[in-house]
Structure formats: structure tokens, C-alpha cells
Design an enzyme around this catalytic site. Structure first.
Site, PDB file in Angstrom:
ATOM      1  N   SER A  78      63.808 -58.510 -78.529  1.00 24.76           N
ATOM      2  CA  SER A  78      62.825 -58.927 -77.880  1.00 24.76           C
ATOM      3  C   SER A  78      61.543 -58.108 -78.364  1.00 24.76           C
ATOM      4  O   SER A  78      61.232 -57.991 -79.406  1.00 24.76           O
ATOM      5  CB  SER A  78      63.093 -58.737 -76.390  1.00 24.76           C
ATOM      6  OG  SER A  78      62.004 -59.429 -75.655  1.00 24.76           O
ATOM      7  N   ASP A  85      65.287 -70.633 -75.083  1.00 30.10           N
ATOM      8  CA  ASP A  85      64.962 -69.271 -74.938  1.00 30.10           C
ATOM      9  C   ASP A  85      63.487 -69.238 -74.209  1.00 30.10           C
ATOM     10  O   ASP A  85      62.716 -69.663 -75.028  1.00 30.10           O
ATOM     11  CB  ASP A  85      64.776 -68.403 -76.098  1.00 30.10           C
ATOM     12  CG  ASP A  85      64.415 -66.906 -75.658  1.00 30.10           C
ATOM     13  OD1 ASP A  85      63.945 -66.508 -74.728  1.00 30.10           O
ATOM     14  OD2 ASP A  85      64.819 -65.972 -76.776  1.00 30.10           O
ATOM     15  N   HIS A 119      67.873 -65.485 -73.570  1.00 29.32           N
ATOM     16  CA  HIS A 119      66.938 -64.476 -74.262  1.00 29.32           C
ATOM     17  C   HIS A 119      67.933 -63.243 -74.642  1.00 29.32           C
ATOM     18  O   HIS A 119      67.393 -62.373 -75.505  1.00 29.32           O
ATOM     19  CB  HIS A 119      65.868 -64.167 -73.412  1.00 29.32           C
ATOM     20  CG  HIS A 119      64.869 -63.223 -74.318  1.00 29.32           C
ATOM     21  ND1 HIS A 119      64.389 -63.583 -75.298  1.00 29.32           N
ATOM     22  CD2 HIS A 119      64.484 -62.136 -73.952  1.00 29.32           C
ATOM     23  CE1 HIS A 119      63.430 -62.742 -75.951  1.00 29.32           C
ATOM     24  NE2 HIS A 119      63.465 -61.347 -75.257  1.00 29.32           N
TER      25      HIS A 119
END
Length: 264
Positions: A95, A217, A245
């Protein structure tokens, strides 16, 4: 305090193996890699750590000025690698940490040999022709909710991030991780994360790069993964069957296999 203690750095695996540094995302800690990182210990030197302000890092080391941008976190990554005398590092960032890896590689170009970006998003806010996944109003509401009710925000956001409604234990783990984060630090880290714009940094990446894109996602939609791939010269885009995610939690075997295939 040394960077090793400050960031709760843990080293395992093969002493003479190519180093792999795993970096967690917003609201998480190094435990999020527990199902993936051990799979590389047989032939890699595995390095795990907590960003300052997260997990069991030294909270007293949190500096709102230093960590007011992603560059402060990237500087910590470089410091950890240098303290451990690493080279040819494979940086695996989930991320927002994927962008920290981009910044760290630009800051210390001789240190890193490859980047693995798990669910990267260089700009969360839609901007003209660019699709980031969120409108400005979405982000404003997200940050306002976090400001007013940290625990409520955690409970509401975790299932969106995890994206596996049939596996409530995963959502519960992420909720608990969010809730353990210091609320004041979480507020600032959220702003640094969701208001960042690192699109201009992508074309400067000069090391082999893997972009891991999950199915469905909500935080890093497929259009974003495709954009990152197109902007980083020579990068590899791998689409995972894993949904949500956090494939390192929901589909660790698939995630590990994709990274191994990339590293060859």
C-alpha cells in the site's frame, strides 16, 4: 536509541542470502507479513520492522514534522538498510509503503536491487483523467470520520480494506490493528497517506519492479495498478486472483508465488 530498537527491526533467514525488507501499510505493523515473510527465509535475509508510530515501534521517536511527508518514512528505510549493511535489497512494500520504496530507491539508488509493490496507489484522489479510486469529497469524509471517531472509523474501514466478507476473522484482525494505533498518529499518517501524490516519482524508478494488483481492491483499483505499471519503465504487472487490499493475509501462498516468480 538505535534505529534497530526504534523501528523494532527483526532479522531472520539466511545470513548470506539476498536481503528482503518488508514494509507494512497504514494502520498495520510487521505482523501483517507473518504468513509471507517466513517463506523467503530459506534463501533470503528477511528484515521486518514497524514504521515509527506503528506497532511496537518507539512512539516517543515520532516527529510530526519528519513524518509529515512520506520522505520521512523513506529515510527510515534507508537508515535501516545502512545500519544492517545491506545491499542489492529487495524492498517489498504494501500500500502506502510501496511509494516509500520508490522514494527510498531514489534517495539511495545503489542500495536497492528490486521493488515489489503490493497494492500501490501513488495518488488516491481522482485528478482529471487520472483515476485514483476516491473523489476529494470521499477523502475529506474519510479523514473527518477518523478525526471524530477513531474506533468507529476502524470498524467501518477495515472490511472495505480487507475485501473478504466471507472471512470475518481477517476483517477482525485488521480492525484490531487499526484500533491499536495511537489515534493522534493515525490521524496524521492518514493525511500523509491519502493526500500524497507520488505520480511524478514513478518514471524515475530504475530497478526491476513488480506491481501486484488484487481483484476488487477498493483502495487501489485495477486502473491504478495499470497506471503504476505504465509509468515505471520495464515493470511487471501481475494480477492476483486474491480479492481486497491485503493479499499477504488473504492469499499468502499466491502472493509468495508471485514474488518468487518475479525474483526468478
Amino acid at each position: 536509541m538505535s534505529v534497530i530498537a526504534r523501528n523494532r527491526v527483526r532479522v531472520s533467514g539466511a545470513d548470506d542470502g539476498r536481503p528482503m525488507v518488508f514494509a507494512h501499510g497504514f494502520g498495520c505493523d510487521q505482523e501483517m507479513w507473518r504468513l509471507v515473510a517466513p517463506g523467503f527465509e530459506v534463501d533470503h535475509r528477511v528484515v521486518l520492522f514497524d514504521h515509527v508510530g506503528s506497532g511496537r515501534s518507539d512512539l516517543s521517536a515520532y516527529d510530526p514534522v519528519k513524518y509529515g511527508t512520506l520522505d520521512g518514512y523513506a529515510a527510515d528505510v534507508v537508515e535501516i538498510c545502512r545500519e544492517l549493511a545491506l545491499d542489492d535489497v529487495v524492498f517489498v512494500g504494501h500500500s502506502v509503503s510501496a511509494m516509500m520504496g520508490v522514494l527510498a530507491a531514489a534517495c539511495a539508488p545503489g542500495l536497492f536491487g528490486a521493488l515489489v509493490m503490493v497494492g500501490p496507489n501513488p495518488r488516491y484522489v481522482d485528478d482529471g483523467d487520472y483515476t485514483g479510486g476516491f473523489s476529494r469529497e470521499d477523502i475529506a469524509a474519510l479523514l473527518e470520520s477518523l478525526d471524530s471517531n477513531h474506533l468507529g472509523w476502524s470498524a467501518a474501514m477495515a472490511p472495505v480494506v480487507m475485501g473478504n466478507p466471507d472471512r470475518p476473522e481477517l476483517t477482525a484482525e485488521l480492525t484490531n490493528s487499526f484500533c491499536r494505533t495511537d489515534p493522534d498518529i493515525a490521524r496524521q499518517f492518514a493525511r500523509v497517506t491519502f493526500l500524497s501524490d507520488n505520480r511524478a516519482d514513478l518514471p524515475g524508478v530504475r530497478v526491476p519492479t513488480l506491481v501486484l494488483q488484487c481483484t476488487a481492491d477498493a483502495i487501489a483499483p485495477e486502473a491504478v495498478g495499470r497506471y503504476v505499471h505504465e509509468q515505471i519503465p520495464g515493470s511487471v504487472l501481475t494480477r492476483l486472483a486474491a480479492t481486497g487490499h491485503c493479499p499477504h493475509l488473504s492469499a499468502p501462498e499466491e502472493t509468495t508465488a508471485a514474488i518468487r516468480a518475479f525474483l526468478g
